[in-house]
Motif scaffolding. Structure first.
Motif, PDB file in Angstrom:
ATOM      1  N   ASP A   1       0.735  -1.229   0.077  1.00  0.00           N
ATOM      2  CA  ASP A   1      -0.105  -0.030   0.001  1.00  0.00           C
ATOM      3  C   ASP A   1       0.837   1.353  -0.010  1.00  0.00           C
ATOM      4  OD1 ASP A   1      -1.711  -2.030   0.323  1.00  0.00           O
ATOM      5  OD2 ASP A   1      -3.020  -1.044   1.772  1.00  0.00           O
ATOM      6  N   GLU A   2       2.043   1.333   0.501  1.00  0.00           N
ATOM      7  CA  GLU A   2       2.903   2.378   0.891  1.00  0.00           C
ATOM      8  C   GLU A   2       3.269   2.766  -0.506  1.00  0.00           C
ATOM      9  OE1 GLU A   2       6.464   2.193   2.747  1.00  0.00           O
ATOM     10  OE2 GLU A   2       6.495   0.123   2.876  1.00  0.00           O
ATOM     11  N   PHE A   3       3.255   1.903  -1.308  1.00  0.00           N
ATOM     12  CA  PHE A   3       4.077   2.184  -2.780  1.00  0.00           C
ATOM     13  C   PHE A   3       2.784   2.197  -3.821  1.00  0.00           C
ATOM     14  CE2 PHE A   3       7.814   0.885  -0.822  1.00  0.00           C
ATOM     15  CZ  PHE A   3       8.747   1.735  -1.149  1.00  0.00           C
ATOM     16  N   THR A   4       1.988   3.029  -3.684  1.00  0.00           N
ATOM     17  CA  THR A   4       0.888   3.663  -4.466  1.00  0.00           C
ATOM     18  C   THR A   4       0.842   5.203  -4.450  1.00  0.00           C
ATOM     19  OG1 THR A   4      -0.654   3.348  -2.746  1.00  0.00           O
ATOM     20  CG2 THR A   4      -0.677   1.320  -3.940  1.00  0.00           C
ATOM     21  N   PRO A   5       0.173   5.394  -5.418  1.00  0.00           N
ATOM     22  CA  PRO A   5      -0.131   6.922  -5.556  1.00  0.00           C
ATOM     23  C   PRO A   5      -0.611   7.811  -4.372  1.00  0.00           C
ATOM     24  CG  PRO A   5      -0.583   6.303  -7.588  1.00  0.00           C
ATOM     25  CD  PRO A   5      -0.568   4.783  -6.663  1.00  0.00           C
ATOM     26  N   PHE A   6      -1.433   7.020  -3.601  1.00  0.00           N
ATOM     27  CA  PHE A   6      -2.190   7.616  -2.347  1.00  0.00           C
ATOM     28  C   PHE A   6      -1.633   6.988  -0.924  1.00  0.00           C
ATOM     29  CE2 PHE A   6      -5.057   8.155  -5.730  1.00  0.00           C
ATOM     30  CZ  PHE A   6      -5.329   9.808  -5.832  1.00  0.00           C
ATOM     31  N   GLY A   7      -0.605   6.135  -1.205  1.00  0.00           N
ATOM     32  CA  GLY A   7      -0.064   5.814  -0.010  1.00  0.00           C
ATOM     33  C   GLY A   7       1.019   6.475   0.773  1.00  0.00           C
ATOM     34  N   GLU A   8       1.785   6.014   1.654  1.00  0.00           N
ATOM     35  CA  GLU A   8       2.680   6.832   2.456  1.00  0.00           C
ATOM     36  C   GLU A   8       3.767   7.400   1.732  1.00  0.00           C
ATOM     37  OE1 GLU A   8       5.856   5.792   6.339  1.00  0.00           O
ATOM     38  OE2 GLU A   8       4.155   4.219   5.589  1.00  0.00           O
ATOM     39  N   ARG A   9       4.177   6.645   0.708  1.00  0.00           N
ATOM     40  CA  ARG A   9       5.324   7.279  -0.237  1.00  0.00           C
ATOM     41  C   ARG A   9       4.930   7.996  -1.358  1.00  0.00           C
ATOM     42  NH1 ARG A   9      10.100   5.795   2.450  1.00  0.00           N
ATOM     43  NH2 ARG A   9       9.843   3.735   3.405  1.00  0.00           N
ATOM     44  N   TYR A  10       3.424   8.140  -1.744  1.00  0.00           N
ATOM     45  CA  TYR A  10       3.080   8.831  -2.831  1.00  0.00           C
ATOM     46  C   TYR A  10       3.898   8.457  -3.887  1.00  0.00           C
ATOM     47  CZ  TYR A  10       0.866  11.794   0.777  1.00  0.00           C
ATOM     48  OH  TYR A  10       0.143  12.104   1.883  1.00  0.00           O
ATOM     49  N   TRP A  11       3.762   6.994  -4.106  1.00  0.00           N
ATOM     50  CA  TRP A  11       4.649   6.594  -5.307  1.00  0.00           C
ATOM     51  C   TRP A  11       3.869   6.686  -6.707  1.00  0.00           C
ATOM     52  CZ3 TRP A  11       9.159   5.440  -6.251  1.00  0.00           C
ATOM     53  CH2 TRP A  11       9.860   4.381  -7.172  1.00  0.00           C
TER      54      TRP A  11
END
Length: 403
Positions: free
Chosen positions: A111-121
């Motif tokens: 989840d963190e490596f998605t556009p709205f995740g923690e990383r804004y990936w």
């Protein structure tokens, strides 16, 4: 009274003229729209029949990560190399540290490596990382064993590229199809692992020089049956019909939670690997076996006592204080190559030198270590902040020579 009626009649005539003009404008607009539609259909029809009449033109799509002129030069160099063959095989391993796509996979903790995740990936960040990985692999092919730049006509791109921390097949396809690596014609060996975060190991191979005969993925049974880790990739293949090589790509469990607590997990990985190697050597004591990966332990670890029949190519570099990761100002060499003894036999069709392993450390993969001084690998993220790098690991390489 007469004037009033004249004014009324004139207004009515003006309104009729306006209505007529408006109807004319609408009719004209419809005619224009019809003409545009016909013209568009003619263009489509022309585009379909032109290749048949004059032959289909060859269009070169230039990937976004490289200048068009450089791309054309690379195409010429690769064509030349494929025509003349290679005089040795460059083997590369690299932990890419979180090479994720931007899509959420409900089956993993990405989840963190998605556009709205923690990383804004974002897709922009993903393609930047993808393109930079390709640049490193290409640039590694432009360096010979001594680290000197070669002439373009002598460029030898890596024959095998083993990778760790790749999320799935999609990111690998993106790497070899949507960058200049597409010119080098890499094949992919990969399978999704049961790892909680969904990170896997994979192997890229140049189809012109390496032919896989079989592939398998070894499950690592951890002490905690509920815990899952990466599979060990195994493939058997042939270099240009010269000799068979057995290749294992590893990413052993980390030291998260402390070395003492986590060591049983690495023991489990070591045991799984050793069992498969023993079965190969029991059938053929002269088998060529290559072990590589991120072992999350240094060459002096007791875990490697089980691999006495192998030569650790990383040992000499480790004694010199070199490393692929930097932890609290100290370099550690946890990415390694092991080769079976027969692979160092110079009378065999293929062989390697015991000191042929190098750590690939071009300046663009490093940044200043502000806390501990010196330099360290430039990561994609420093804490929560996007840093624009690639990985916290440096790539490693060695060469297999031809008799």
């Amino acid at each position: 009274m007469t004037n009033i009626w004249k004014n009324i009649i004139n207004r009515q005539k003006s309104r009729k003229k306006m209505r007529g003009a408006l109807r004319l404008d609408k009719t004209s607009l419809k005619c224009v729209q019809t003409l545009l539609l016909v013209f568009s259909l003619l263009l489509v029809l022309l585009s379909l029949i032109t290749p048949v009449l004059v032959g289909t033109p060859v269009l070169i799509e230039t990937p976004e990560c490289i200048d068009s002129q450089d791309y054309i030069k690379l195409q010429e160099h690769v064509t030349f190399e494929q025509r003349k063959g290679v005089d040795r095989y460059i083997i590369m391993f690299w932990n890419l540290e979180n090479y994720f796509d931007t899509f959420n996979d409900p089956a993993t903790s990405d989840d963190e490596f998605t556009p709205f995740g923690e990383r804004y990936w974002s897709w922009k960040k993903f393609t930047s990382k993808r393109n930079n990985i390709a640049k490193v692999i290409i640039s590694a092919g432009e360096i010979n064993n001594l680290g000197k730049k070669q002439n373009h006509s002598e460029v030898n791109y890596p024959s095998l590229v083993a990778l760790a921390e790749v999320e799935n097949r999609f990111v690998l396809e993106q790497l070899v199809r949507s960058t200049p690596l597409s010119l080098i014609n890499y094949g992919i060996i990969h399978r999704d692992s049961p790892d909680e975060r969904g990170i896997d190991v994979a192997l890229l191979y140049r189809k012109e020089v390496f032919r896989p005969l079989s592939a398998d993925f070894i499950y690592v049974h951890l002490a905690d049956s509920a815990a899952k880790t990466r599979l060990i990739l195994y493939t058997k293949g042939v270099f240009e019909d010269l000799d068979t090589v057995h290749i294992f790509v590893n990413h052993w469990p980390s030291k998260f939670g402390g070395e003492a607590i986590s060591q049983p997990n690495r023991v489990a990985a070591a045991t799984a690997l050793k069992n498969r190697c023993d079965s190969i050597l029991n059938k053929n004591v002269n088998a060529n076996i290559l072990l590589t990966g991120d072992f999350n332990d240094t060459p002096n670890s007791v875990l490697f006592n089980n691999f006495k029949n192998f030569l650790n190519l990383a040992e000499v570099l480790s004694l010199r204080g070199e490393g692929t990761i930097r932890y609290r100002g100290k370099w550690e060499l946890i990415d390694q190559f092991f080769v079976s003894k027969n692979l160092t036999n110079r009378s065999e069709p293929i062989f390697c030198d015991s000191v042929s392993m190098k750590i690939y450390r071009p300046a663009f993969l490093l940044e200043r270590d502000k806390e501990y001084l010196g330099f360290k690998p430039k990561r994609s993220y420093t804490g929560p902040r996007y840093n624009g790098g690639i990985s916290d690991h440096l790539p490693i390489m060695f060469t297999i020579e031809k008799l």
